[in-house]
Design a protein around this motif. Structure first.
Motif, PDB file in Angstrom:
ATOM      1  N   LEU A  84      -1.707   5.407  20.907  1.00 54.94           N
ATOM      2  CA  LEU A  84      -2.900   5.705  20.114  1.00 54.94           C
ATOM      3  C   LEU A  84      -2.827   4.876  18.838  1.00 54.94           C
ATOM      4  N   VAL A  85      -3.870   4.138  18.555  1.00 55.28           N
ATOM      5  CA  VAL A  85      -3.952   3.345  17.343  1.00 55.28           C
ATOM      6  C   VAL A  85      -4.952   4.008  16.402  1.00 55.28           C
ATOM      7  N   LEU A  86      -4.524   4.228  15.163  1.00 54.36           N
ATOM      8  CA  LEU A  86      -5.437   4.645  14.102  1.00 54.36           C
ATOM      9  C   LEU A  86      -5.754   3.388  13.316  1.00 54.36           C
ATOM     10  N   TRP A  87      -7.020   3.055  13.200  1.00 51.40           N
ATOM     11  CA  TRP A  87      -7.408   1.811  12.553  1.00 51.40           C
ATOM     12  C   TRP A  87      -8.397   2.091  11.436  1.00 51.40           C
ATOM     13  N   ALA A  88      -8.188   1.416  10.323  1.00 49.62           N
ATOM     14  CA  ALA A  88      -9.153   1.422   9.220  1.00 49.62           C
ATOM     15  C   ALA A  88      -9.201  -0.005   8.685  1.00 49.62           C
ATOM     16  N   ASP A  89     -10.343  -0.383   8.150  1.00 46.70           N
ATOM     17  CA  ASP A  89     -10.427  -1.741   7.628  1.00 46.70           C
ATOM     18  C   ASP A  89      -9.460  -1.906   6.457  1.00 46.70           C
ATOM     19  N   LYS A  91      -9.542  -3.028   3.374  1.00 44.70           N
ATOM     20  CA  LYS A  91      -9.884  -2.555   2.027  1.00 44.70           C
ATOM     21  C   LYS A  91      -9.685  -1.045   1.916  1.00 44.70           C
ATOM     22  N   LEU A  92     -10.201  -0.307   2.864  1.00 51.80           N
ATOM     23  CA  LEU A  92     -10.062   1.151   2.850  1.00 51.80           C
ATOM     24  C   LEU A  92      -8.597   1.559   2.992  1.00 51.80           C
ATOM     25  N   ARG A  93      -7.873   0.901   3.872  1.00 53.69           N
ATOM     26  CA  ARG A  93      -6.459   1.221   4.087  1.00 53.69           C
ATOM     27  C   ARG A  93      -5.655   0.990   2.810  1.00 53.69           C
ATOM     28  N   TYR A  94      -5.884  -0.130   2.162  1.00 54.85           N
ATOM     29  CA  TYR A  94      -5.167  -0.440   0.928  1.00 54.85           C
ATOM     30  C   TYR A  94      -5.504   0.573  -0.168  1.00 54.85           C
ATOM     31  N   GLU A  95      -6.777   0.956  -0.263  1.00 60.77           N
ATOM     32  CA  GLU A  95      -7.183   1.969  -1.251  1.00 60.77           C
ATOM     33  C   GLU A  95      -6.463   3.295  -0.998  1.00 60.77           C
ATOM     34  N   ARG A  96      -6.398   3.690   0.244  1.00 57.05           N
ATOM     35  CA  ARG A  96      -5.742   4.962   0.584  1.00 57.05           C
ATOM     36  C   ARG A  96      -4.259   4.935   0.240  1.00 57.05           C
ATOM     37  N   VAL A  97      -3.605   3.838   0.554  1.00 57.42           N
ATOM     38  CA  VAL A  97      -2.163   3.745   0.279  1.00 57.42           C
ATOM     39  C   VAL A  97      -1.902   3.783  -1.225  1.00 57.42           C
ATOM     40  N   GLN A  98      -2.771   3.183  -2.010  1.00 57.87           N
ATOM     41  CA  GLN A  98      -2.584   3.194  -3.467  1.00 57.87           C
ATOM     42  C   GLN A  98      -2.700   4.600  -4.056  1.00 57.87           C
ATOM     43  N   LYS A  99      -3.338   5.511  -3.343  1.00 56.54           N
ATOM     44  CA  LYS A  99      -3.492   6.889  -3.816  1.00 56.54           C
ATOM     45  C   LYS A  99      -2.302   7.776  -3.440  1.00 56.54           C
ATOM     46  N   ARG A 100      -1.400   7.265  -2.600  1.00 56.42           N
ATOM     47  CA  ARG A 100      -0.221   8.039  -2.206  1.00 56.42           C
ATOM     48  C   ARG A 100       0.668   8.316  -3.406  1.00 56.42           C
ATOM     49  N   LYS A 101       1.440   9.382  -3.292  1.00 53.16           N
ATOM     50  CA  LYS A 101       2.412   9.692  -4.338  1.00 53.16           C
ATOM     51  C   LYS A 101       3.649   8.826  -4.207  1.00 53.16           C
ATOM     52  N   ASN A 108      -0.609  -4.219   1.868  1.00 52.23           N
ATOM     53  CA  ASN A 108      -1.206  -5.459   1.388  1.00 52.23           C
ATOM     54  C   ASN A 108      -1.216  -6.448   2.539  1.00 52.23           C
ATOM     55  N   GLU A 109      -1.820  -7.565   2.303  1.00 53.56           N
ATOM     56  CA  GLU A 109      -1.943  -8.557   3.374  1.00 53.56           C
ATOM     57  C   GLU A 109      -0.577  -9.029   3.862  1.00 53.56           C
ATOM     58  N   GLU A 110       0.371  -9.177   2.943  1.00 57.03           N
ATOM     59  CA  GLU A 110       1.718  -9.619   3.327  1.00 57.03           C
ATOM     60  C   GLU A 110       2.346  -8.635   4.322  1.00 57.03           C
ATOM     61  N   ARG A 111       2.231  -7.345   4.032  1.00 53.40           N
ATOM     62  CA  ARG A 111       2.795  -6.338   4.937  1.00 53.40           C
ATOM     63  C   ARG A 111       2.092  -6.381   6.298  1.00 53.40           C
ATOM     64  N   ASP A 112       0.768  -6.480   6.278  1.00 48.61           N
ATOM     65  CA  ASP A 112       0.031  -6.554   7.537  1.00 48.61           C
ATOM     66  C   ASP A 112       0.518  -7.723   8.381  1.00 48.61           C
ATOM     67  N   LEU A 113       0.659  -8.886   7.751  1.00 50.37           N
ATOM     68  CA  LEU A 113       1.112 -10.070   8.488  1.00 50.37           C
ATOM     69  C   LEU A 113       2.548  -9.906   8.986  1.00 50.37           C
ATOM     70  N   ASN A 114       3.405  -9.306   8.174  1.00 54.26           N
ATOM     71  CA  ASN A 114       4.783  -9.048   8.616  1.00 54.26           C
ATOM     72  C   ASN A 114       4.798  -8.145   9.852  1.00 54.26           C
ATOM     73  N   ASP A 135     -12.314   5.722   9.450  1.00 58.25           N
ATOM     74  CA  ASP A 135     -13.055   5.260   8.277  1.00 58.25           C
ATOM     75  C   ASP A 135     -13.822   6.380   7.584  1.00 58.25           C
ATOM     76  N   GLY A 136     -13.559   7.614   8.000  1.00 57.10           N
ATOM     77  CA  GLY A 136     -14.290   8.740   7.427  1.00 57.10           C
ATOM     78  C   GLY A 136     -13.378   9.693   6.683  1.00 57.10           C
ATOM     79  N   SER A 137     -13.779  10.928   6.674  1.00 62.91           N
ATOM     80  CA  SER A 137     -13.033  11.973   5.969  1.00 62.91           C
ATOM     81  C   SER A 137     -11.880  12.480   6.824  1.00 62.91           C
TER      82      SER A 137
END
Length: 157
Positions: A84-89, A91-101, A108-114, A135-137
């Motif tokens: 099962l793949v959970l996918w988000a674009d 921009k949204l994925r990066y925004e969500r990760v920045q809100k983590r504790k 970031n793009e570097e991690r995605d490419l790695n 991409d939703g709630s």
């Protein structure tokens, strides 16, 4: 639930390092050099077997390399392995990760490419049995996950 990513997190914390992409990449490379591209599956095999003793359905979070998938298919030939793949674009994925504790810098793009190039994640994504567009709630995601769960659970017979 067995979290493959916890292996790297624990090694980073044991070494008293910071959770950054550079550090995680280095630790991932060390682990994969020692155990192969299926390293996270190899190192989690005991947890997975233990979970299967109690449950008919086990979720593995963070399977990236196609070799991990192949390893699990071989080791658990009598168990249905579903991707099962959970996918988000991005921009949204990066925004969500920045809100983590914790582990905020790990999107970031570097991690995605790695992950795609060095962890061989591309074939795993392409070969998925299910893909959820996340991409939703959170309630929206939960509904989508419930649909997949029902489909997989009732197909286990």
């Amino acid at each position: 639930v067995v979290h493959f990513g916890n292996i790297i997190n624990e090694l980073v914390e044991e070494r008293k390092l910071t959770h950054s992409e550079d550090v995680h990449k280095l630790v991932r490379m060390e682990v994969r050099e020692k155990y192969g591209m299926e390293a996270m599956a190899v190192l989690s095999i005991g947890k997975i077997k233990k979970a299967l003793e109690k449950e008919t359905l086990v979720v593995i979070d963070g399977l990236y390399s196609f070799q991990e998938y192949q390893y699990l298919k071989k080791e658990f030939s009598d168990v249905k392995v579903v991707l099962l793949v959970l996918w988000a674009d991005k921009k949204l994925r990066y925004e969500r990760v920045q809100k983590r504790k914790d582990r905020r810098g790990l999107a970031n793009e570097e991690r995605d490419l790695n992950e795609i190039l060095q962890a061989n994640k591309g074939p795993t994504l392409a070969f998925a049995d299910y893909m959820i567009i996340n991409d939703g709630s959170l309630p929206d995601l939960q509904v989508k996950l419930e649909e997949v769960y029902r489909d997989v659970y009732y197909a286990l017979d």
